[in-house]
Design a protein around this motif. Structure first.
Motif, mmCIF file in Angstrom:
data_model
loop_
_atom_site.group_PDB
_atom_site.id
_atom_site.type_symbol
_atom_site.label_atom_id
_atom_site.label_comp_id
_atom_site.label_asym_id
_atom_site.label_seq_id
_atom_site.Cartn_x
_atom_site.Cartn_y
_atom_site.Cartn_z
ATOM 1 N N LEU A 197 42.142 50.122 44.302
ATOM 2 C CA LEU A 197 40.954 50.869 44.848
ATOM 3 C C LEU A 197 40.498 50.852 46.321
ATOM 4 C CD1 LEU A 197 39.455 50.707 41.193
ATOM 5 C CD2 LEU A 197 40.458 52.489 42.444
ATOM 6 N N LEU A 198 41.140 49.574 47.236
ATOM 7 C CA LEU A 198 40.627 49.291 48.068
ATOM 8 C C LEU A 198 42.007 49.545 49.122
ATOM 9 C CD1 LEU A 198 39.260 45.463 47.613
ATOM 10 C CD2 LEU A 198 38.689 47.551 47.483
ATOM 11 N N VAL A 199 43.097 49.545 48.719
ATOM 12 C CA VAL A 199 44.584 50.360 49.866
ATOM 13 C C VAL A 199 44.426 51.243 49.724
ATOM 14 C CG1 VAL A 199 46.660 50.136 49.577
ATOM 15 C CG2 VAL A 199 45.661 47.817 48.531
ATOM 16 N N TYR A 200 44.589 52.762 48.828
ATOM 17 C CA TYR A 200 44.703 53.523 49.271
ATOM 18 C C TYR A 200 43.458 53.557 50.974
ATOM 19 C CZ TYR A 200 44.072 58.412 48.884
ATOM 20 O OH TYR A 200 44.049 59.631 49.071
ATOM 21 N N PRO A 201 42.026 53.547 50.407
ATOM 22 C CA PRO A 201 40.981 54.498 51.384
ATOM 23 C C PRO A 201 42.114 53.471 52.451
ATOM 24 C CG PRO A 201 39.953 53.207 49.542
ATOM 25 C CD PRO A 201 40.942 52.793 49.672
ATOM 26 N N LEU A 202 42.650 51.997 52.987
ATOM 27 C CA LEU A 202 43.448 51.683 53.883
ATOM 28 C C LEU A 202 44.026 52.650 54.587
ATOM 29 C CD1 LEU A 202 43.473 47.502 53.872
ATOM 30 C CD2 LEU A 202 42.504 49.139 54.793
ATOM 31 N N TRP A 203 45.004 53.359 53.729
ATOM 32 C CA TRP A 203 45.844 53.835 53.929
ATOM 33 C C TRP A 203 45.584 55.639 54.523
ATOM 34 C CZ3 TRP A 203 47.587 58.772 52.062
ATOM 35 C CH2 TRP A 203 48.658 58.794 52.099
ATOM 36 N N LYS A 204 44.567 55.767 53.867
ATOM 37 C CA LYS A 204 43.745 57.440 53.958
ATOM 38 C C LYS A 204 42.942 57.813 55.575
ATOM 39 C CE LYS A 204 43.421 61.868 52.321
ATOM 40 N NZ LYS A 204 44.699 62.991 52.583
ATOM 41 N N PHE A 205 42.282 56.787 54.979
ATOM 42 C CA PHE A 205 41.035 56.837 55.915
ATOM 43 C C PHE A 205 40.357 55.979 57.065
ATOM 44 C CE2 PHE A 205 39.760 58.110 51.826
ATOM 45 C CZ PHE A 205 39.412 59.820 51.759
ATOM 46 N N LYS A 206 41.991 55.096 57.281
ATOM 47 C CA LYS A 206 41.909 54.339 58.608
ATOM 48 C C LYS A 206 40.714 53.220 58.337
ATOM 49 C CE LYS A 206 45.536 55.053 58.978
ATOM 50 N NZ LYS A 206 45.988 56.833 58.229
ATOM 51 N N ILE A 228 36.397 48.738 57.188
ATOM 52 C CA ILE A 228 35.332 48.448 56.820
ATOM 53 C C ILE A 228 34.906 47.942 55.366
ATOM 54 C CG2 ILE A 228 32.444 49.730 55.897
ATOM 55 C CD1 ILE A 228 33.510 51.116 58.693
ATOM 56 N N ILE A 229 34.973 48.853 54.326
ATOM 57 C CA ILE A 229 34.780 48.641 52.927
ATOM 58 C C ILE A 229 35.762 47.185 52.740
ATOM 59 C CG2 ILE A 229 35.700 48.939 50.785
ATOM 60 C CD1 ILE A 229 35.638 51.766 51.017
ATOM 61 N N GLY A 243 36.553 44.678 54.825
ATOM 62 C CA GLY A 243 36.591 43.775 55.515
ATOM 63 C C GLY A 243 34.842 43.152 54.733
ATOM 64 N N VAL A 244 34.073 44.499 55.001
ATOM 65 C CA VAL A 244 32.712 43.956 53.735
ATOM 66 C C VAL A 244 32.697 42.973 52.273
ATOM 67 C CG1 VAL A 244 30.597 44.529 52.475
ATOM 68 C CG2 VAL A 244 31.242 45.626 55.095
ATOM 69 N N LEU A 245 34.370 43.478 51.240
ATOM 70 C CA LEU A 245 34.173 42.474 50.488
ATOM 71 C C LEU A 245 34.374 41.095 51.019
ATOM 72 C CD1 LEU A 245 35.544 45.494 48.701
ATOM 73 C CD2 LEU A 245 33.459 44.326 48.255
ATOM 74 N N THR A 246 35.623 41.430 52.099
ATOM 75 C CA THR A 246 36.216 39.998 52.506
ATOM 76 C C THR A 246 34.615 38.617 52.929
ATOM 77 O OG1 THR A 246 37.628 41.068 53.372
ATOM 78 C CG2 THR A 246 37.421 39.079 53.821
ATOM 79 N N ILE A 247 34.053 39.863 53.269
ATOM 80 C CA ILE A 247 32.967 38.607 53.838
ATOM 81 C C ILE A 247 31.728 38.077 52.537
ATOM 82 C CG2 ILE A 247 30.241 38.708 55.665
ATOM 83 C CD1 ILE A 247 32.090 40.781 57.308
ATOM 84 N N LEU A 248 31.046 39.137 51.927
ATOM 85 C CA LEU A 248 30.722 39.232 49.652
ATOM 86 C C LEU A 248 31.952 37.562 49.905
ATOM 87 C CD1 LEU A 248 30.091 42.271 48.754
ATOM 88 C CD2 LEU A 248 28.259 40.939 50.724
ATOM 89 N N SER A 249 33.225 37.828 49.673
ATOM 90 C CA SER A 249 34.072 36.853 48.713
ATOM 91 C C SER A 249 33.828 35.404 49.521
ATOM 92 C CB SER A 249 35.214 37.381 48.524
ATOM 93 O OG SER A 249 36.319 37.006 49.859
ATOM 94 N N ILE A 250 33.512 35.422 50.739
ATOM 95 C CA ILE A 250 33.482 34.068 51.316
ATOM 96 C C ILE A 250 32.299 33.470 51.373
ATOM 97 C CG2 ILE A 250 33.457 33.103 54.177
ATOM 98 C CD1 ILE A 250 35.305 35.388 55.004
ATOM 99 N N ALA A 251 31.182 33.935 51.426
ATOM 100 C CA ALA A 251 29.814 33.597 50.484
ATOM 101 C C ALA A 251 28.669 33.453 49.242
ATOM 102 C CB ALA A 251 28.625 35.233 51.015
ATOM 103 N N ALA A 252 30.422 33.718 48.770
ATOM 104 C CA ALA A 252 29.847 33.634 47.418
ATOM 105 C C ALA A 252 30.176 31.814 46.851
ATOM 106 C CB ALA A 252 30.959 34.653 46.404
ATOM 107 N N PRO A 253 31.121 31.082 47.104
ATOM 108 C CA PRO A 253 31.333 30.033 47.398
ATOM 109 C C PRO A 253 30.022 28.497 47.595
ATOM 110 C CG PRO A 253 33.272 30.219 47.229
ATOM 111 C CD PRO A 253 32.298 31.723 48.071
ATOM 112 N N GLY A 254 29.475 29.794 48.662
ATOM 113 C CA GLY A 254 28.537 28.696 49.536
ATOM 114 C C GLY A 254 27.578 29.186 48.578
ATOM 115 N N LEU A 255 27.279 30.452 48.412
ATOM 116 C CA LEU A 255 25.802 30.167 47.543
ATOM 117 C C LEU A 255 25.989 30.062 46.111
ATOM 118 C CD1 LEU A 255 25.124 34.364 47.510
ATOM 119 C CD2 LEU A 255 24.043 32.672 48.892
ATOM 120 N N HIS A 256 27.031 29.626 45.623
ATOM 121 C CA HIS A 256 27.900 29.123 44.954
ATOM 122 C C HIS A 256 26.865 27.434 44.438
ATOM 123 C CE1 HIS A 256 28.171 31.136 41.134
ATOM 124 N NE2 HIS A 256 29.222 31.653 41.880
ATOM 125 N N VAL A 257 27.187 26.920 46.068
ATOM 126 C CA VAL A 257 27.220 25.163 46.188
ATOM 127 C C VAL A 257 25.390 25.569 46.400
ATOM 128 C CG1 VAL A 257 27.620 23.509 47.136
ATOM 129 C CG2 VAL A 257 29.413 24.667 46.450
#
Length: 788
Positions: free
Chosen positions: A503-512, A517-518, A520-534
């Motif tokens: 679901l994430l690789v197809y937009p990378l291939w199709k829409f560049k 952006i999709i 990148g946003v998910l990567t940023i959110l995943s980085i923030a998640a552990p810090g928010l837990h702490v």
């Protein structure tokens, strides 16, 4: 009561032994039996003649028995036997609701110990008392765990009890079979930690020991002892008695486990697992015989005939074929990204090393002070901070899956058989996984016993209750505090990441751009998640999880997919980069290459050793730095690993690539999946069956590590050859090779003209990655598995 007096009192008496026996003995009504006043001699000598007389029971006198009793019973307990006065607490015992049978059998035990003539035919009473934990020597070095004699208690059997105590209630029936019950109890202190322990090893003073006992992080220095009681006392009886007794002096006791020798009765599940293993064994035998006959009768001058489907199914279980495929390192099946073989195998060894240290938490050591202060040695941080080893697997998984999906989309115009994509991965992993879960739930708990074997029984029960969460790959989300095969959380995370990756690789291939952006946003959110837990839940630093008190962090944060997916995302970015640069020569100037290696190495060292002071539980950690580290340490590690992979693939790995691409790592890497799944349990069998504390040292731990590696690889090899390889071949027969995207292949390249520390001695650049090998020769398992 002052702190010093509390410790002094604990050192003078074995609290649990005396108080527990006092409580039970208080159920004994006052008696006029003159034997209770019998004096135990004060003479401590037991002469050689006494030992010689023991060879002839008929010449053993009452005095000899009293001498023997004095040599196995501490003096404080002898005083207790002489001066027992139950009146003071007798009125409170009925409120404890201890079972009458438990009290009755324990009264028989006390009666025999206080009346020397009755010991002649009551050796079970002597064995029961002799197996109790006594005050250990070296208490101030951390030898605070008195483990008693497990086997002496475990093997006690009383078939027909002769009733000797005269004051039992008339309606109490004690003429029943009972065994020795060995119980571990831990004493939890109530004092708080207030000062820094000075940096030294060996013996400490009383206050320092108490401070270490109060630190509930890392290896726990909780004083504990063991008791042997009749099996008629259930866990609730023992818990009530010990809790009541320790409450009288302001301490809290907790039962860790109680073990009773039970007759082995296999249930339906046990027989079913044995039957499955028996069928597999038969298939392996038949398949090996058929394979051998086919090879012996083959005519080298004639074309090789493909056997029928039935024969192919049987041959899939052949030891000959599967061992040959396992050890094949020829170019026909050489996997892409040769450095991944070494990374995969070395990371597996690192996991075993971490689990070797993890075992320290669950079993006592002689010098627990040294264990508690081990974090002050910087090399130990390699084990304490080893949780990032699994992140290496996530990076490789994200890279391989995204790269191969992008290749498939480019080849098919964005088409993929998503159902087969998921089914292939499920069938690739689950049969072997299911067999190991079944063994853990049924057979494994029957393989041993020991003072701490109750932990293995507990793990086995988790598998009996929650096996379905493993097979659905949701054990990281459901019943995660009672997870079956604790290390298998990784498989669930990896499977969940694998499922949503298209679901994430197809937009990378199709829409560049929108795809970037999709992701990148998910990567940023995943980085923030552990810090928010702490930040929001006041959690500990993510890598500092080495204590039982932090088990909630393990279940609620550590294994959750949203706190671990960031490294998988980094792997996906790497896979996208490799896809976009496939077939191209990446030219990097030597200063750039050197800078890449310096930055990569610096990040890795900072992640592992940069928080060394934080492992001291008395060192305050600034909240801001805690949140920053929680958010970025795994991403930093993933970036470091990504550079290693990228540099090695593009010819800038030098000696590091030569090592990671070493040919023996190919077959060894194929053992990673099963070795990962069995290693923790192989280690646990050893540590949970140890009867007495060992002396902790770096040398001992190193020996344990290499022993664990060898045993884990041997068991992993058996599981790979007997379980994993046959089911891989069956899947290929079932689906005829239509298994979703294939991993890419490269052909061996001639030696490069560039040599040196930053250049590969053989050119492994990615030129050939755009050329897919459509050969059906899968003898070497072309897929480079990022799953461990």
């Amino acid at each position: 009561m002052t702190l010093r007096k509390s410790i002094s009192k604990f050192l003078e008496i074995n609290l649990l032994l005396t108080l527990l026996t006092t409580a039970i003995g208080s159920a004994v009504p006052p008696s006029t039996n003159d034997d209770y006043a019998a004096e135990i001699p004060q003479d401590l000598f037991f002469t050689a003649k006494n030992f010689q007389d023991l060879s002839d029971p008929s010449v053993i006198s009452d005095e000899d028995i009293k001498h023997l009793l004095r040599n196995i019973v501490p003096s404080y307990f002898q005083d207790f036997l002489l001066n027992l006065n139950p009146t003071a607490i007798y009125a409170e015992l009925p409120e404890l609701n201890v079972s009458a049978t438990c009290v009755g059998h324990t009264q028989e035990l006390l009666h025999r110990l206080r009346n020397t003539p009755t010991l002649r035919n009551s050796t079970w009473a002597l064995h029961m008392l002799d197996s109790w934990g006594k005050i250990p020597e070296g208490f101030l070095t951390g030898h605070v765990n008195s483990m008693g004699d497990f086997d002496e208690c475990y093997n006690i059997n009383v078939n027909h009890l002769e009733i000797l105590y005269p004051n039992h209630p008339k309606d109490l029936d004690l003429d029943e079979f009972f065994r020795g019950q060995f119980c571990n109890l831990v004493v939890l202190p109530s004092s708080s930690v207030t000062k820094q322990i000075r940096e030294r090893k060996g013996a400490v003073d009383v206050e320092e020991l108490w401070e270490l006992i109060g630190i509930q992080q890392g290896a726990l220095v909780y004083p504990s002892t063991t008791v042997c009681l009749p099996s008629s006392c259930n866990l609730d009886d023992v818990n009530k008695l010990t809790t009541y007794m320790f409450a009288q002096i302001g301490l809290y006791s907790q039962i860790l486990s109680c073990d009773v020798k039970e007759d082995t009765h296999l249930n339906t599940g046990d027989w079913a697992m044995i039957g499955i293993l028996g069928v597999l064994g038969l298939l392996i035998f038949v398949g090996t015989m058929i394979d051998g006959c086919l090879a012996r009768n083959a005519d080298p001058d004639k074309p090789k005939r493909k056997p029928g489907t039935g024969v192919q199914v049987l041959v899939a279980f052949s030891l000959i074929t599967n061992i040959r495929k396992w050890q094949n390192v020829g170019p026909g099946g050489g996997e892409n990204f040769g450095c991944l073989h070494g990374l995969r195998f070395m990371s597996t060894l690192w996991v075993i090393l971490a689990h070797t240290w993890f075992m320290v938490i669950y079993v006592p050591w002689w010098n627990m002070v040294d264990v508690k202060l081990a974090h002050k040695t910087w090399t130990v941080l390699t084990m304490l901070n080893a949780t990032v080893a699994v992140d290496t697997f996530f990076v490789m998984g994200g890279m391989l899956v995204s790269y191969n999906l992008l290749k498939t989309y480019a080849k098919t115009g964005g088409q993929i058989n998503y159902i087969m994509y998921v089914v292939h991965r499920y069938l690739r992993l689950t049969p072997t996984y299911a067999i190991l879960v079944g063994i853990m739930a049924t057979i494994f708990p029957l393989l041993g016993n020991g003072p701490y074997w109750g932990l293995m029984n507990e793990w086995g029960q988790y598998c009996k209750d929650h096996w379905w969460t493993n097979l659905l790959y949701i054990n990281n989300l459901v019943y995660s505090s009672e997870i079956c095969q604790a290390e298998a959380w990784y498989l669930s995370d990896d499977m969940q990441f694998y499922i949503f990756t298209p679901l994430l690789v197809y937009p990378l291939w199709k829409f560049k751009v929108p795809g970037k952006i999709i992701l990148g946003v998910l990567t940023i959110l995943s980085i923030a998640a552990p810090g928010l837990h702490v930040q929001l839940e006041d959690r500990p630093v993510p890598t500092i999880i080495g204590s039982r008190s932090n088990q909630s962090f393990y279940a609620d944060v550590y294994i959750k997919p949203w706190t671990r997916v960031q490294t998988y995302f980094v792997g996906m970015w790497l896979g996208y980069l490799l896809f976009k640069t496939r077939g191209k020569k990446i030219k990097l100037a030597p200063p750039v290459v050197m800078l890449g290696w310096v930055i990569s190495t610096g990040i890795a060292l900072a992640v592992l050793y940069g928080i060394a002071p934080w492992f001291d539980p008395l060192t305050p950690i600034p909240q801001a730095w805690k949140v920053i580290y929680a958010s970025f340490h795994r991403v930093g590690w993933a970036i470091s690993i990504s550079w290693i992979i990228f540099a090695c693939i593009n010819g800038y790995g030098g000696y590091i690539n030569n090592f990671l691409s070493w040919t023996p790592f190919i077959p060894l890497g194929r053992l990673s999946f099963t070795t990962y799944l069995v290693s923790l349990h192989v280690q646990t069998v050893l540590h949970l069956t140890i009867r007495q504390p060992l002396h902790f040292s770096s040398y001992i731990m190193t020996n344990f590590f290499f022993a664990h590696v060898i045993m884990s690889l041997v068991v992993g090899f058996v599981c790979t050859i007997c379980f994993e390889s046959p089911f891989i071949q069956l899947e290929k027969l079932l689906f005829g090779g239509n298994q979703g995207p294939r991993p890419a292949e490269v052909k061996p390249k001639p030696p490069s003209k560039r040599y040196g520390i930053f250049y590969n001695t053989t050119d492994s650049i990615i030129n050939g990655l755009g050329k897919e090998d459509d050969s059906n020769n899968n003898n070497n398992s072309k897929e480079v598995k990022a799953s461990v």
